[in-house]
Design a protein around this motif. Structure first.
Motif, PDB file in Angstrom:
ATOM      1  N   THR A  47       0.746  -1.179  -0.110  1.00  0.00           N
ATOM      2  CA  THR A  47       0.070  -0.005   0.018  1.00  0.00           C
ATOM      3  C   THR A  47       0.847   1.477   0.111  1.00  0.00           C
ATOM      4  O   THR A  47       0.389   2.369   0.108  1.00  0.00           O
ATOM      5  N   LYS A  48       2.121   1.259  -0.018  1.00  0.00           N
ATOM      6  CA  LYS A  48       3.048   2.121   0.040  1.00  0.00           C
ATOM      7  C   LYS A  48       4.260   1.931  -0.873  1.00  0.00           C
ATOM      8  O   LYS A  48       4.344   0.903  -1.335  1.00  0.00           O
ATOM      9  N   ALA A  49       4.963   2.957  -1.013  1.00  0.00           N
ATOM     10  CA  ALA A  49       6.159   2.823  -2.077  1.00  0.00           C
ATOM     11  C   ALA A  49       7.279   2.080  -1.127  1.00  0.00           C
ATOM     12  O   ALA A  49       7.355   2.101  -0.110  1.00  0.00           O
ATOM     13  N   VAL A  50       7.797   1.260  -1.995  1.00  0.00           N
ATOM     14  CA  VAL A  50       8.638   0.226  -1.557  1.00  0.00           C
ATOM     15  C   VAL A  50      10.046   0.648  -2.143  1.00  0.00           C
ATOM     16  O   VAL A  50      10.511   1.160  -3.072  1.00  0.00           O
ATOM     17  N   PRO A  51      11.189   0.130  -1.321  1.00  0.00           N
ATOM     18  CA  PRO A  51      12.430   0.091  -1.821  1.00  0.00           C
ATOM     19  C   PRO A  51      12.507  -0.656  -3.032  1.00  0.00           C
ATOM     20  O   PRO A  51      12.075  -1.539  -3.540  1.00  0.00           O
ATOM     21  N   VAL A  52      14.024  -0.356  -3.754  1.00  0.00           N
ATOM     22  CA  VAL A  52      14.171  -1.163  -5.059  1.00  0.00           C
ATOM     23  C   VAL A  52      15.561  -1.499  -5.132  1.00  0.00           C
ATOM     24  O   VAL A  52      16.449  -0.697  -4.528  1.00  0.00           O
ATOM     25  N   VAL A  53      15.789  -2.511  -5.932  1.00  0.00           N
ATOM     26  CA  VAL A  53      17.172  -2.956  -5.927  1.00  0.00           C
ATOM     27  C   VAL A  53      17.579  -3.228  -7.672  1.00  0.00           C
ATOM     28  O   VAL A  53      16.462  -3.942  -8.111  1.00  0.00           O
ATOM     29  N   ASN A 117       9.997   3.887  -3.734  1.00  0.00           N
ATOM     30  CA  ASN A 117      10.510   4.775  -3.042  1.00  0.00           C
ATOM     31  C   ASN A 117      11.762   5.343  -3.569  1.00  0.00           C
ATOM     32  O   ASN A 117      12.954   4.596  -3.364  1.00  0.00           O
ATOM     33  N   ALA A 118      11.854   6.614  -4.066  1.00  0.00           N
ATOM     34  CA  ALA A 118      13.129   7.047  -4.832  1.00  0.00           C
ATOM     35  C   ALA A 118      14.326   7.054  -4.044  1.00  0.00           C
ATOM     36  O   ALA A 118      15.395   7.502  -4.373  1.00  0.00           O
ATOM     37  N   ASN A 119      14.135   7.268  -2.614  1.00  0.00           N
ATOM     38  CA  ASN A 119      15.045   7.508  -1.736  1.00  0.00           C
ATOM     39  C   ASN A 119      15.681   6.364  -1.443  1.00  0.00           C
ATOM     40  O   ASN A 119      16.399   6.378  -0.190  1.00  0.00           O
ATOM     41  N   LYS A 120      15.251   4.917  -1.740  1.00  0.00           N
ATOM     42  CA  LYS A 120      15.706   3.724  -1.424  1.00  0.00           C
ATOM     43  C   LYS A 120      16.010   3.089  -2.404  1.00  0.00           C
ATOM     44  O   LYS A 120      15.531   2.112  -2.706  1.00  0.00           O
ATOM     45  N   ILE A 121      17.359   2.977  -2.900  1.00  0.00           N
ATOM     46  CA  ILE A 121      17.651   2.448  -4.112  1.00  0.00           C
ATOM     47  C   ILE A 121      19.062   1.744  -3.723  1.00  0.00           C
ATOM     48  O   ILE A 121      20.013   2.354  -3.487  1.00  0.00           O
ATOM     49  N   GLY A 122      19.274   0.302  -4.125  1.00  0.00           N
ATOM     50  CA  GLY A 122      20.438  -0.303  -4.022  1.00  0.00           C
ATOM     51  C   GLY A 122      20.651  -0.961  -5.276  1.00  0.00           C
ATOM     52  O   GLY A 122      19.939  -1.073  -6.254  1.00  0.00           O
ATOM     53  N   VAL A 123      21.674  -1.630  -5.362  1.00  0.00           N
ATOM     54  CA  VAL A 123      22.286  -2.410  -6.325  1.00  0.00           C
ATOM     55  C   VAL A 123      22.824  -3.972  -5.917  1.00  0.00           C
ATOM     56  O   VAL A 123      23.583  -3.973  -5.097  1.00  0.00           O
ATOM     57  N   VAL A 124      22.852  -4.736  -6.817  1.00  0.00           N
ATOM     58  CA  VAL A 124      23.399  -5.942  -6.778  1.00  0.00           C
ATOM     59  C   VAL A 124      23.822  -6.640  -7.833  1.00  0.00           C
ATOM     60  O   VAL A 124      23.082  -6.656  -8.913  1.00  0.00           O
ATOM     61  N   LYS A 141      24.988   9.277  -6.067  1.00  0.00           N
ATOM     62  CA  LYS A 141      24.611   9.180  -4.911  1.00  0.00           C
ATOM     63  C   LYS A 141      23.078   8.469  -4.600  1.00  0.00           C
ATOM     64  O   LYS A 141      22.977   8.480  -3.295  1.00  0.00           O
ATOM     65  N   ARG A 142      22.178   8.431  -5.696  1.00  0.00           N
ATOM     66  CA  ARG A 142      20.736   7.757  -5.386  1.00  0.00           C
ATOM     67  C   ARG A 142      21.097   6.410  -5.038  1.00  0.00           C
ATOM     68  O   ARG A 142      20.146   5.765  -4.271  1.00  0.00           O
ATOM     69  N   ILE A 143      22.286   5.954  -5.104  1.00  0.00           N
ATOM     70  CA  ILE A 143      22.453   4.331  -5.014  1.00  0.00           C
ATOM     71  C   ILE A 143      22.863   4.387  -3.314  1.00  0.00           C
ATOM     72  O   ILE A 143      23.905   4.994  -2.949  1.00  0.00           O
ATOM     73  N   LYS A 144      21.937   3.887  -2.392  1.00  0.00           N
ATOM     74  CA  LYS A 144      22.334   4.052  -1.161  1.00  0.00           C
ATOM     75  C   LYS A 144      22.575   2.501  -0.185  1.00  0.00           C
ATOM     76  O   LYS A 144      22.869   2.653   0.745  1.00  0.00           O
ATOM     77  N   SER A 145      22.523   1.445  -1.204  1.00  0.00           N
ATOM     78  CA  SER A 145      23.128   0.129  -0.507  1.00  0.00           C
ATOM     79  C   SER A 145      23.537  -0.571  -1.777  1.00  0.00           C
ATOM     80  O   SER A 145      23.146  -0.688  -2.768  1.00  0.00           O
ATOM     81  N   VAL A 146      24.876  -1.124  -1.237  1.00  0.00           N
ATOM     82  CA  VAL A 146      25.516  -2.083  -2.686  1.00  0.00           C
ATOM     83  C   VAL A 146      25.772  -3.390  -2.070  1.00  0.00           C
ATOM     84  O   VAL A 146      26.331  -3.676  -0.771  1.00  0.00           O
TER      85      VAL A 146
END
Length: 278
Positions: A47-53, A117-124, A141-146
Motif C-alpha cells: 500500500t506504500k512505495a517500496v525500496p528497489v534493488v 521509494n526513490a530515496n531507497k535504491i540499491g544495487v546487487v 549518490k541515489r544508490i544507497k546500498s551495494v
C-alpha cells in the motif's frame, strides 16, 4: 555423512529465519519500456512505495541473473529491477564498451515509478557485473546500498576488444588488460595484471564516493580472479579513509561460483542486507 547432516541443519535453520522475515508478499512483474533498457520490474504488493534493488549479472550476459534476484528478493517487500546490459536485443551483443549512462538510466527509471521509494535504491551484481555496480554507485549518490559477489576492485578490458569494458561520457573508463598469454590460467592472468601498481591504482574504483553500506561476498578459492584478496583490499582501503558507511566482507571457502552448501546463507545475507539498509 556428518557434513551432509550439518548442511541439512544449516539449510533448515536458514529457511526458518527467511520465512520469519518474509511477510509472504506477492509480487507482479512489469515489462519495462524506458529508453533502451532491457529490463523487468518485480513489484511487491504494497500500500506504500517500496525500496528497489537494481540487479544484474556478470559475464554470462542477458537478464537471467537479474530475474533470479527478483524472485529471491521481491517476496520480502523490496522491488527488483532485473536488468540486462549486454547479450540481449537492442543492446551490445558482447561485454565491450558498455556506456555507464545505461545504468544511470535504470536509476532514472525506478525514481519515476509511482510504486518505488526513490530515496531507497540499491544495487546487487556479481563478478564482471561488480565493476558496473561499483561504477554506478560511485557516480550516482541515489544508490544507497551495494551488494557484490566475487567482486573486482578495478575495471577490466572488454571480452572481445582491447579496450575498457566501460565508457562514460564517450570516454573509456581506465581499465586493466590481462597479463601473460592465453595459455596461462585465468586466475594467474588477472593476478599478474594487478601487480602493476600504477595501472591498478588508475583502474581502481572510487569506492569512497559510494553513498551507502557495502556487502562484499568473496570466494577464498576463486579460480577466475582473486576476489577474496580484492575484497580485503577494498575493505582496507575504505577503512584507511574512515569511510562513514558499514563495509562487511563475508568470505567462503569455495570457488568463483560458490557452492550448493553456501548458497542458502549467501542468499539470506543479501536479502537481510537490503531489508536493513533500504
Amino acid at each position: 555423512m556428518y557434513k551432509s547432516i550439518r548442511f541439512l541443519l544449516i539449510t533448515i535453520a536458514l529457511l526458518l529465519i527467511q520465512n520469519a522475515l518474509a511477510d509472504d508478499v506477492t509480487y507482479s512483474i512489469e515489462k519495462v519500456t524506458y529508453k533502451n533498457l532491457v529490463a523487468e520490474l518485480y513489484v511487491p504488493k504494497s500500500t506504500k512505495a517500496v525500496p528497489v534493488v537494481i540487479a544484474f549479472g556478470g559475464s554470462e550476459g542477458g537478464i537471467s541473473t537479474g530475474k533470479a534476484n527478483g524472485e529471491m528478493i521481491a517476496p520480502h517487500g523490496v522491488a527488483v529491477l532485473a536488468l540486462a546490459y549486454f547479450d540481449a536485443p537492442g543492446i551490445s551483443k558482447t561485454l565491450d564498451q558498455i556506456p555507464l549512462e545505461y545504468f544511470l538510466d535504470a536509476i532514472d527509471y525506478v525514481t519515476t515509478h509511482k510504486k518505488i521509494n526513490a530515496n531507497k535504491i540499491g544495487v546487487v551484481a556479481g563478478s564482471r557485473g561488480s565493476e558496473a555496480a561499483f561504477l554506478m554507485a560511485s557516480l550516482d549518490k541515489r544508490i544507497k546500498s551495494v551488494v557484490v559477489t566475487t567482486p573486482s576492485k578495478v575495471a577490466w578490458y572488454g571480452m572481445t576488444k582491447a579496450r575498457s569494458a566501460w565508457t562514460y561520457q564517450n570516454r573509456d573508463i581506465p581499465a586493466l588488460s590481462l597479463g601473460l598469454s592465453k595459455e596461462a590460467k585465468l586466475i594467474d592472468r588477472f593476478s599478474v595484471a594487478l601487480k602493476d601498481e600504477k595501472k591498478s591504482n588508475e583502474a581502481q574504483f572510487n569506492f569512497e564516493h559510494i553513498n551507502g553500506p557495502i556487502l562484499l561476498i568473496s570466494a577464498e578459492h576463486d579460480q577466475v580472479w582473486p576476489s577474496y584478496k580484492m575484497s580485503n583490499d577494498i575493505k582496507a582501503y575504505l577503512e584507511s579513509l574512515n569511510f562513514k558507511h558499514a563495509v562487511i566482507h563475508n568470505a567462503y571457502k569455495t570457488g568463483h561460483g560458490f557452492s550448493q552448501e553456501t548458497a542458502p546463507e549467501i542468499k539470506l545475507s543479501i536479502i537481510n542486507h537490503f531489508i536493513k539498509t533500504l
